[in-house]
Structures are given as C-alpha cells and as structure tokens.
Design a protein around this motif. Structure first.
Motif, mmCIF file in Angstrom:
data_model
loop_
_atom_site.group_PDB
_atom_site.id
_atom_site.type_symbol
_atom_site.label_atom_id
_atom_site.label_comp_id
_atom_site.label_asym_id
_atom_site.label_seq_id
_atom_site.Cartn_x
_atom_site.Cartn_y
_atom_site.Cartn_z
ATOM 1 N N GLY A 6 1.807 13.942 -4.405
ATOM 2 C CA GLY A 6 2.327 13.323 -5.892
ATOM 3 C C GLY A 6 3.476 12.260 -5.492
ATOM 4 O O GLY A 6 3.188 11.376 -6.124
ATOM 5 N N MET A 7 4.230 12.330 -4.741
ATOM 6 C CA MET A 7 5.240 11.345 -4.305
ATOM 7 C C MET A 7 4.579 10.041 -3.553
ATOM 8 O O MET A 7 4.938 9.137 -4.068
ATOM 9 C CB MET A 7 6.196 12.082 -3.431
ATOM 10 C CG MET A 7 7.276 12.973 -4.222
ATOM 11 S SD MET A 7 8.745 13.642 -3.340
ATOM 12 C CE MET A 7 8.268 13.531 -1.651
ATOM 13 N N VAL A 8 3.726 10.302 -2.693
ATOM 14 C CA VAL A 8 3.055 9.462 -1.822
ATOM 15 C C VAL A 8 1.982 8.414 -3.027
ATOM 16 O O VAL A 8 2.246 7.325 -3.054
ATOM 17 C CB VAL A 8 2.064 9.875 -0.908
ATOM 18 C CG1 VAL A 8 1.127 8.683 -0.619
ATOM 19 C CG2 VAL A 8 2.825 10.498 0.128
ATOM 20 N N ARG A 9 1.288 9.226 -3.959
ATOM 21 C CA ARG A 9 0.553 8.429 -4.901
ATOM 22 C C ARG A 9 1.275 7.531 -5.878
ATOM 23 O O ARG A 9 0.997 6.300 -6.038
ATOM 24 C CB ARG A 9 -0.195 9.502 -5.733
ATOM 25 C CG ARG A 9 -1.055 10.350 -4.934
ATOM 26 C CD ARG A 9 -2.627 9.414 -4.996
ATOM 27 N NE ARG A 9 -3.007 8.976 -6.307
ATOM 28 C CZ ARG A 9 -4.024 9.393 -6.956
ATOM 29 N NH1 ARG A 9 -4.923 10.264 -6.340
ATOM 30 N NH2 ARG A 9 -4.352 8.950 -7.912
ATOM 31 N N ARG A 10 2.414 8.154 -6.333
ATOM 32 C CA ARG A 10 3.606 7.405 -7.312
ATOM 33 C C ARG A 10 4.006 6.054 -6.527
ATOM 34 O O ARG A 10 4.180 5.301 -7.038
ATOM 35 C CB ARG A 10 4.330 8.348 -7.889
ATOM 36 C CG ARG A 10 5.278 7.594 -8.828
ATOM 37 C CD ARG A 10 6.145 8.470 -9.687
ATOM 38 N NE ARG A 10 5.445 9.219 -10.520
ATOM 39 C CZ ARG A 10 6.043 9.852 -11.457
ATOM 40 N NH1 ARG A 10 7.510 9.994 -11.594
ATOM 41 N NH2 ARG A 10 5.509 10.557 -12.179
ATOM 42 N N HIS A 11 4.361 6.431 -5.306
ATOM 43 C CA HIS A 11 4.830 5.301 -4.485
ATOM 44 C C HIS A 11 3.949 4.128 -4.262
ATOM 45 O O HIS A 11 4.104 2.854 -4.493
ATOM 46 C CB HIS A 11 5.373 5.853 -2.923
ATOM 47 C CG HIS A 11 5.877 4.798 -2.192
ATOM 48 N ND1 HIS A 11 6.974 4.223 -2.348
ATOM 49 C CD2 HIS A 11 5.230 4.068 -1.047
ATOM 50 C CE1 HIS A 11 7.036 3.065 -1.381
ATOM 51 N NE2 HIS A 11 6.006 3.209 -0.608
ATOM 52 N N GLU A 12 2.772 4.530 -4.107
ATOM 53 C CA GLU A 12 1.701 3.610 -3.836
ATOM 54 C C GLU A 12 1.473 2.768 -5.164
ATOM 55 O O GLU A 12 1.150 1.708 -5.418
ATOM 56 C CB GLU A 12 0.251 4.147 -3.323
ATOM 57 C CG GLU A 12 0.553 4.645 -2.236
ATOM 58 C CD GLU A 12 -0.887 5.312 -1.374
ATOM 59 O OE1 GLU A 12 -1.618 5.672 -2.188
ATOM 60 O OE2 GLU A 12 -0.890 5.527 -0.157
ATOM 61 N N TYR A 13 1.342 3.566 -6.417
ATOM 62 C CA TYR A 13 1.204 3.064 -7.521
ATOM 63 C C TYR A 13 2.306 1.983 -8.019
ATOM 64 O O TYR A 13 1.930 0.810 -8.267
ATOM 65 C CB TYR A 13 1.157 4.041 -8.590
ATOM 66 C CG TYR A 13 1.115 3.399 -10.054
ATOM 67 C CD1 TYR A 13 -0.036 3.279 -10.608
ATOM 68 C CD2 TYR A 13 2.239 3.374 -10.803
ATOM 69 C CE1 TYR A 13 -0.201 2.560 -11.824
ATOM 70 C CE2 TYR A 13 2.214 2.957 -12.017
ATOM 71 C CZ TYR A 13 0.745 2.490 -12.602
ATOM 72 O OH TYR A 13 0.806 1.997 -13.833
ATOM 73 N N ARG A 14 3.354 2.212 -7.781
ATOM 74 C CA ARG A 14 4.621 1.450 -7.907
ATOM 75 C C ARG A 14 4.617 0.125 -7.089
ATOM 76 O O ARG A 14 5.042 -0.830 -7.560
ATOM 77 C CB ARG A 14 5.657 2.118 -7.894
ATOM 78 C CG ARG A 14 6.056 3.378 -8.927
ATOM 79 C CD ARG A 14 7.462 3.740 -9.174
ATOM 80 N NE ARG A 14 7.474 4.740 -10.077
ATOM 81 C CZ ARG A 14 8.488 5.680 -10.316
ATOM 82 N NH1 ARG A 14 9.392 5.851 -9.521
ATOM 83 N NH2 ARG A 14 8.465 6.442 -11.516
ATOM 84 N N LYS A 15 4.394 0.317 -5.803
ATOM 85 C CA LYS A 15 4.389 -0.555 -4.745
ATOM 86 C C LYS A 15 3.289 -1.746 -5.452
ATOM 87 O O LYS A 15 3.275 -2.835 -5.139
ATOM 88 C CB LYS A 15 3.933 -0.010 -3.531
ATOM 89 C CG LYS A 15 3.765 -1.250 -2.382
ATOM 90 C CD LYS A 15 3.273 -0.537 -1.278
ATOM 91 C CE LYS A 15 3.216 -1.594 0.058
ATOM 92 N NZ LYS A 15 2.740 -1.012 1.229
#
Length: 132
Positions: free
Chosen positions: A59-68
């Motif tokens: 979840g943290m990786v997915r949210r980071h990629e989305y915000r990036k």
C-alpha cells in the motif's frame, strides 16, 4: 456456528464491501487499507501478521507511485503554464493549485494520455495527434 462458516461469511462480506471502499477514495489506499486486506488473506493462510506487513508495504509503495505520477504531471503543467511574473506573491500563492488539480488539468489538455494509469508511467510522453 462453526469457525469455517464464520470465516466464509467474513470473506463474503469483505468481497461485497470491496467495490464500495475502492470508489470512495481518489488515491490508492495506503498502509491501513492494504494491510487490512493482507491481514485477512494472511489469516486464511495462518500468517496474519506477515500478510498485514506485506499488505502495508504494498500500500505504501502504490500510494508513493501514485503521488509521484501526480507530481510529474503537475511539473509538466507548470512547464506549459508558467506563472505570470506581473502578479504579486500573494496573488500567485492564492491562485496556486494542488498537484491533483494540476494533474487533472494536464490530463484534460492531453486527452490521449488521460487513459494512462494514475502512476504517471507515460506522463512525459508527447500527445499523439488525432488520426485523419
């Protein structure tokens, strides 16, 4: 009630509620949402803590990629729409848009890339002209 029946009912309830939970948020769920799903999946395999930890990390990786991706699209929008140098600092600050707003505006101006994933994998690709 047997334990197996309760687990089955819990799984059916979670599957029924999953579409409603996914549409409520604009961005992907973070550690809590993915961790809860991972904990349920891990519980079924008798590894609840391991599933929760894996779900949280995912979840943290997915949210980071989305915000990036949002930041990349916002940077492209800023590049195409520079701030008016005649405005005061206060006017520029008041008119400043969020990353989400800039990414939405960029997608609206570049409709060929609007169908891409929100992670911004093709955010830097030039828009293709319409075919005649």
């Amino acid at each position: 009630m047997s334990t197996k029946f309760r687990h089955m009912m819990l799984a059916v309830g979670l599957l029924a509620a999953a579409p409603m939970a996914g549409t409520a948020m604009a961005e992907p769920g973070g550690c809590l949402k993915y961790g809860a799903v991972g904990a349920v999946g891990g519980h079924m395999a008798h590894h609840g803590v391991l599933g929760a930890a894996g779900g949280c990390a995912t979840g943290m990786v997915r949210r980071h990629e989305y915000r990036k991706g949002l930041r990349e699209k916002a940077a492209l929008w800023d590049k195409e729409h520079p701030a008016d140098p005649n405005q005061s600092w206060l006017e520029r600050h008041r008119n400043e848009k969020t990353y989400q707003q800039k990414a939405t505006l960029w997608d609206a101006e570049h409709p060929s890339n609007a169908t891409n994933s929100p992670t911004g994998t093709n955010a830097g690709a030039p828009a293709t002209p319409p075919q005649k």
